[in-house]
Design a protein around this motif. Structure first.
Motif, PDB file in Angstrom:
ATOM      1  N   TYR A   2      37.814  37.070  60.841  1.00 23.57           N
ATOM      2  CA  TYR A   2      36.634  36.354  60.340  1.00 23.57           C
ATOM      3  C   TYR A   2      37.038  35.169  59.478  1.00 23.57           C
ATOM      4  O   TYR A   2      37.764  35.314  58.495  1.00 23.57           O
ATOM      5  CB  TYR A   2      35.786  37.337  59.532  1.00 23.57           C
ATOM      6  CG  TYR A   2      34.382  36.886  59.262  1.00 23.57           C
ATOM      7  CD1 TYR A   2      33.573  36.386  60.272  1.00 23.57           C
ATOM      8  CD2 TYR A   2      33.834  36.982  57.978  1.00 23.57           C
ATOM      9  CE1 TYR A   2      32.266  35.998  60.023  1.00 23.57           C
ATOM     10  CE2 TYR A   2      32.528  36.607  57.719  1.00 23.57           C
ATOM     11  CZ  TYR A   2      31.753  36.116  58.753  1.00 23.57           C
ATOM     12  OH  TYR A   2      30.460  35.728  58.496  1.00 23.57           O
ATOM     13  N   ASN A  34      37.089  35.260  55.367  1.00 27.74           N
ATOM     14  CA  ASN A  34      37.185  36.612  54.788  1.00 27.74           C
ATOM     15  C   ASN A  34      38.122  36.588  53.582  1.00 27.74           C
ATOM     16  O   ASN A  34      38.790  35.591  53.333  1.00 27.74           O
ATOM     17  CB  ASN A  34      37.695  37.617  55.837  1.00 27.74           C
ATOM     18  CG  ASN A  34      39.053  37.216  56.370  1.00 27.74           C
ATOM     19  OD1 ASN A  34      39.719  36.336  55.840  1.00 27.74           O
ATOM     20  ND2 ASN A  34      39.471  37.857  57.435  1.00 27.74           N
ATOM     21  N   PHE A  35      38.159  37.677  52.840  1.00 24.20           N
ATOM     22  CA  PHE A  35      39.172  37.724  51.785  1.00 24.20           C
ATOM     23  C   PHE A  35      40.285  38.693  52.175  1.00 24.20           C
ATOM     24  O   PHE A  35      40.111  39.511  53.082  1.00 24.20           O
ATOM     25  CB  PHE A  35      38.630  37.983  50.381  1.00 24.20           C
ATOM     26  CG  PHE A  35      37.732  39.161  50.133  1.00 24.20           C
ATOM     27  CD1 PHE A  35      37.765  40.299  50.916  1.00 24.20           C
ATOM     28  CD2 PHE A  35      36.857  39.130  49.046  1.00 24.20           C
ATOM     29  CE1 PHE A  35      36.945  41.376  50.637  1.00 24.20           C
ATOM     30  CE2 PHE A  35      36.035  40.207  48.766  1.00 24.20           C
ATOM     31  CZ  PHE A  35      36.081  41.324  49.568  1.00 24.20           C
ATOM     32  N   SER A  48      33.112  40.453  57.482  1.00 29.72           N
ATOM     33  CA  SER A  48      33.806  41.300  58.460  1.00 29.72           C
ATOM     34  C   SER A  48      34.050  42.722  57.946  1.00 29.72           C
ATOM     35  O   SER A  48      34.739  43.506  58.587  1.00 29.72           O
ATOM     36  CB  SER A  48      35.134  40.652  58.847  1.00 29.72           C
ATOM     37  OG  SER A  48      35.923  40.461  57.691  1.00 29.72           O
ATOM     38  N   THR A  80      35.657  43.791  55.125  1.00 25.36           N
ATOM     39  CA  THR A  80      36.965  44.076  54.508  1.00 25.36           C
ATOM     40  C   THR A  80      36.836  45.122  53.387  1.00 25.36           C
ATOM     41  O   THR A  80      37.622  46.066  53.330  1.00 25.36           O
ATOM     42  CB  THR A  80      37.584  42.781  53.941  1.00 25.36           C
ATOM     43  OG1 THR A  80      37.439  41.751  54.918  1.00 25.36           O
ATOM     44  CG2 THR A  80      39.040  42.948  53.600  1.00 25.36           C
ATOM     45  N   ASP A 115      24.944  41.946  55.395  1.00 25.00           N
ATOM     46  CA  ASP A 115      25.297  40.565  55.746  1.00 25.00           C
ATOM     47  C   ASP A 115      24.166  39.988  56.592  1.00 25.00           C
ATOM     48  O   ASP A 115      23.531  40.697  57.369  1.00 25.00           O
ATOM     49  CB  ASP A 115      26.615  40.480  56.515  1.00 25.00           C
ATOM     50  CG  ASP A 115      27.205  39.070  56.445  1.00 25.00           C
ATOM     51  OD1 ASP A 115      28.124  38.832  55.630  1.00 25.00           O
ATOM     52  OD2 ASP A 115      26.710  38.194  57.194  1.00 25.00           O
ATOM     53  N   ASP A 125      19.092  39.988  54.365  1.00 24.21           N
ATOM     54  CA  ASP A 125      19.240  38.862  53.445  1.00 24.21           C
ATOM     55  C   ASP A 125      19.327  39.445  52.034  1.00 24.21           C
ATOM     56  O   ASP A 125      18.346  40.022  51.533  1.00 24.21           O
ATOM     57  CB  ASP A 125      18.012  37.938  53.588  1.00 24.21           C
ATOM     58  CG  ASP A 125      18.109  36.724  52.689  1.00 24.21           C
ATOM     59  OD1 ASP A 125      18.893  36.756  51.711  1.00 24.21           O
ATOM     60  OD2 ASP A 125      17.406  35.729  52.951  1.00 24.21           O
ATOM     61  N   SER A 126      20.452  39.314  51.409  1.00 21.54           N
ATOM     62  CA  SER A 126      20.662  39.969  50.116  1.00 21.54           C
ATOM     63  C   SER A 126      19.864  39.329  48.987  1.00 21.54           C
ATOM     64  O   SER A 126      19.787  39.902  47.892  1.00 21.54           O
ATOM     65  CB  SER A 126      22.151  39.998  49.768  1.00 21.54           C
ATOM     66  OG  SER A 126      22.808  40.899  50.617  1.00 21.54           O
ATOM     67  N   HIS A 154      31.485  38.466  47.540  1.00 21.10           N
ATOM     68  CA  HIS A 154      32.292  37.339  47.995  1.00 21.10           C
ATOM     69  C   HIS A 154      31.351  36.407  48.763  1.00 21.10           C
ATOM     70  O   HIS A 154      31.347  36.379  49.996  1.00 21.10           O
ATOM     71  CB  HIS A 154      33.423  37.854  48.894  1.00 21.10           C
ATOM     72  CG  HIS A 154      34.358  36.785  49.345  1.00 21.10           C
ATOM     73  ND1 HIS A 154      35.008  36.845  50.559  1.00 21.10           N
ATOM     74  CD2 HIS A 154      34.760  35.627  48.762  1.00 21.10           C
ATOM     75  CE1 HIS A 154      35.767  35.781  50.695  1.00 21.10           C
ATOM     76  NE2 HIS A 154      35.640  35.034  49.623  1.00 21.10           N
ATOM     77  N   GLY A 172      18.270  31.533  55.278  1.00 22.23           N
ATOM     78  CA  GLY A 172      18.574  32.312  54.073  1.00 22.23           C
ATOM     79  C   GLY A 172      20.053  32.373  53.747  1.00 22.23           C
ATOM     80  O   GLY A 172      20.450  32.802  52.661  1.00 22.23           O
ATOM     81  N   LEU A 228      23.387  31.524  52.321  1.00 20.85           N
ATOM     82  CA  LEU A 228      23.689  30.703  51.146  1.00 20.85           C
ATOM     83  C   LEU A 228      24.502  29.463  51.497  1.00 20.85           C
ATOM     84  O   LEU A 228      24.485  28.472  50.761  1.00 20.85           O
ATOM     85  CB  LEU A 228      24.450  31.538  50.103  1.00 20.85           C
ATOM     86  CG  LEU A 228      23.586  32.196  49.028  1.00 20.85           C
ATOM     87  CD1 LEU A 228      22.661  33.243  49.605  1.00 20.85           C
ATOM     88  CD2 LEU A 228      24.449  32.815  47.933  1.00 20.85           C
TER      89      LEU A 228
HETATM   90  C1  LIG Z   1      32.775  34.526  52.221  1.00 18.68           C
HETATM   91  S1  LIG Z   1      32.011  35.487  53.427  1.00 18.68           S
HETATM   92  C2  LIG Z   1      32.394  37.135  53.007  1.00 18.68           C
HETATM   93  C3  LIG Z   1      33.610  37.587  53.746  1.00 18.68           C
HETATM   94  C4  LIG Z   1      34.005  39.015  53.477  1.00 18.68           C
HETATM   95  N1  LIG Z   1      34.457  39.241  52.111  1.00 18.68           N
HETATM   96  C5  LIG Z   1      35.106  39.405  54.445  1.00 18.68           C
HETATM   97  O1  LIG Z   1      36.224  39.725  53.985  1.00 18.68           O
HETATM   98  O2  LIG Z   1      34.894  39.338  55.640  1.00 18.68           O
HETATM   99  C6  LIG Z   1      30.334  35.315  52.968  1.00 18.68           C
HETATM  100  C7  LIG Z   1      29.357  36.098  53.828  1.00 18.68           C
HETATM  101  O3  LIG Z   1      28.067  36.009  53.257  1.00 18.68           O
HETATM  102  C8  LIG Z   1      27.125  36.083  54.287  1.00 18.68           C
HETATM  103  N2  LIG Z   1      25.854  35.603  53.725  1.00 18.68           N
HETATM  104  C9  LIG Z   1      25.477  34.343  53.426  1.00 18.68           C
HETATM  105  N3  LIG Z   1      24.242  34.335  52.916  1.00 18.68           N
HETATM  106  C10 LIG Z   1      23.814  35.621  52.868  1.00 18.68           C
HETATM  107  C11 LIG Z   1      22.633  36.256  52.433  1.00 18.68           C
HETATM  108  N4  LIG Z   1      21.610  35.569  51.944  1.00 18.68           N
HETATM  109  N5  LIG Z   1      22.551  37.598  52.521  1.00 18.68           N
HETATM  110  C12 LIG Z   1      23.587  38.332  53.035  1.00 18.68           C
HETATM  111  N6  LIG Z   1      24.716  37.774  53.477  1.00 18.68           N
HETATM  112  C13 LIG Z   1      24.844  36.434  53.391  1.00 18.68           C
HETATM  113  C14 LIG Z   1      27.720  35.247  55.391  1.00 18.68           C
HETATM  114  O4  LIG Z   1      27.185  35.579  56.643  1.00 18.68           O
HETATM  115  C15 LIG Z   1      29.209  35.584  55.253  1.00 18.68           C
HETATM  116  O5  LIG Z   1      29.542  36.604  56.149  1.00 18.68           O
END
Ligand SMILES: C[S@@+](CC[C@H](N)C(=O)[O-])C[C@H]1O[C@@H](n2cnc3c(N)ncnc32)[C@H](O)[C@@H]1O
Length: 374
Positions: free
Chosen positions: A147, A150-151, A177, A179, A195, A225-226, A249, A263, A265
């Motif tokens: 992904y 990802n972190f 993804s 993690t 997610d 949507d968080s 993250h 939605g 971010l």
């Molecule tokens: C930086 S990535 C996170 C990656 C994760 N830590 C990994 O290791 O795979 C940010 C994630 O936030 C999700 N995202 C963005 N806006 C969101 C929302 N409003 N609600 C839930 N998820 C959201 C994106 O789809 C993306 O998968």
């Protein structure tokens, strides 16, 4: 209380059956060592006390050493015994003996993790410095790193070990993804992830399902949507009211576009609108986080129109609005991926000509939810 004993007096009943080097060469257990050491505390003469402790030595050093340390389940036995034998005063030697007995017999915890503080030396895999440098990501098992954005698994690994106990619940509202969820399964913690991207949730769920669940924990990734998700309902659907850790993250605003959903971010129209949406997620998740437990935010900055936007710190300030105390800021390196290596020279040239620095770090902000009334 341990009574005083004349030097060289006989061994009491509790460990009379065990004298190092004599009866038992194998199969010693913790209790015998504990009793033997505790007995040494009765000696009022440093030389005699050391003499008694030294009798353990043949079992600590050389081939036999491992056995005793391992049987005691405490690999630092040898080091600790050396400290006793190097003591210059009776008080010091007794202090080290008492400490070693505690290491072998008592479990001391801070209540939020499974780290035995009486045996803190054993946890050399847990980082306590504020600079984290990972040269290579963990790609074992389901951690395929497929992904974009990802972190590295080492981040949730460290955080989960430090801020949860086995069986606790971890919530990741930007699960991507999965993690953190995969790390939850490995470490015996229950994981809830949300997610917004349906395709990501589908693929990540398949990967998560492949991870061997040796501890039989619950792990669920939902599409949602968080900013508006009802985390109470999600928790209740698992029969719990609270989670014990939130790991976040989020997108670093628009650096990576994760999807087309409004939605998302990463589709916010400005930094302010991004921060406002992010704040909503903090608010939503904080309501289910147990008081006194931790929220961890992994975040980075960005450049915009030749200006460094301190997004990480702006997000940090946002979290503080919702009843959190900042306890640490960790700086973590960006490890070199192939794509980044290919662009390295270009970025170096741009940096030299433009008078700026190339991003090589991100932040891990650690917050503790204030207990009511604090
Ligand atoms: C930086 S990535 C996170 C990656 C994760 N830590 C990994 O290791 O795979 C940010 C994630 O936030 C999700 N995202 C963005 N806006 C969101 C929302 N409003 N609600 C839930 N998820 C959201 C994106 O789809 C993306 O998968």
């Amino acid at each position: 209380m341990i009574s005083r004993m004349r030097r060289g007096s006989h061994t009491p009943a509790s460990n009379r059956n065990w004298i190092p080097g004599k009866e038992n060469r194998s199969g010693q257990n913790n209790q015998l060592i504990i009793d033997y050491l505790a007995e040494s505390l009765r000696y009022e003469d440093l030389k005699f006390l050391k003499g008694r402790v030294r009798k353990l030595e043949p079992f600590i050093r050389g081939n036999k050493s491992r056995r005793l340390g391992e049987e005691a389940g405490y690999p630092y036995l040898r080091e600790d015994l050396d400290q006793i034998l190097d003591s210059r005063t009776l008080e010091r030697a007794r202090h080290y003996i008492k400490r070693l007995v505690k290491s072998l017999s008592e479990f001391k915890t801070n209540g939020i993790n499974d780290i035995n503080l009486n045996r803190w030396k054993e946890y050399d895999d847990i980082i306590t410095d504020s600079l984290w440098i990972f040269n290579r990501r963990d790609t074992s098992g389901s951690h395929l790193g497929w992904y974009w954005g990802n972190f590295v698994p080492q981040i949730p690994h460290q955080i989960i070990l430090r801020f949860t106990k086995r069986g606790d619940w971890v919530l990741d509202p930007f699960a991507g993804s999965g993690t953190s969820l995969i790390e939850c399964i490995r470490l015996g913690r229950n994981g809830l992830g949300v997610d917004i991207s349906p395709s990501t949730v589908r693929r990540a769920s398949a990967m998560i399902a492949k991870e061997p669940n040796l501890f039989g924990v619950t792990c669920e990734l939902r599409k949602g949507d968080s900013t508006t998700a009802d985390f109470h309902r999600i928790c209740l659907s698992h029969g719990i009211k609270n989670v014990q850790l939130v790991i976040m993250h989020p997108p670093y605003f628009d650096i990576i576009k994760f999807g087309k959903n409004k939605g998302d971010l990463s589709n916010a129209t400005s930094v302010n609108s991004f921060l406002e949406k992010f704040g909503k997620v903090v608010k939503q998740t904080s309501t289910v986080l147990e008081d006194g437990r931790y929220l961890v935010l992994v975040a980075g900055d960005k450049y915009q129109d030749g200006e460094w936007v301190p997004l990480g710190f702006q997000m940090m300030e946002e979290v503080k609005k919702y009843g959190f105390k900042l306890t640490s800021i960790v700086v973590k390196n960006f490890e070199d991926t192939r794509a980044k290596r290919d662009q390295k020279e270009l970025w170096r040239y741009r940096a030299l000509s433009g008078g700026f620095y190339v991003f090589k770090h991100e932040y891990i902000f650690i917050f503790r939810k204030r207990k009511k009334g604090n």
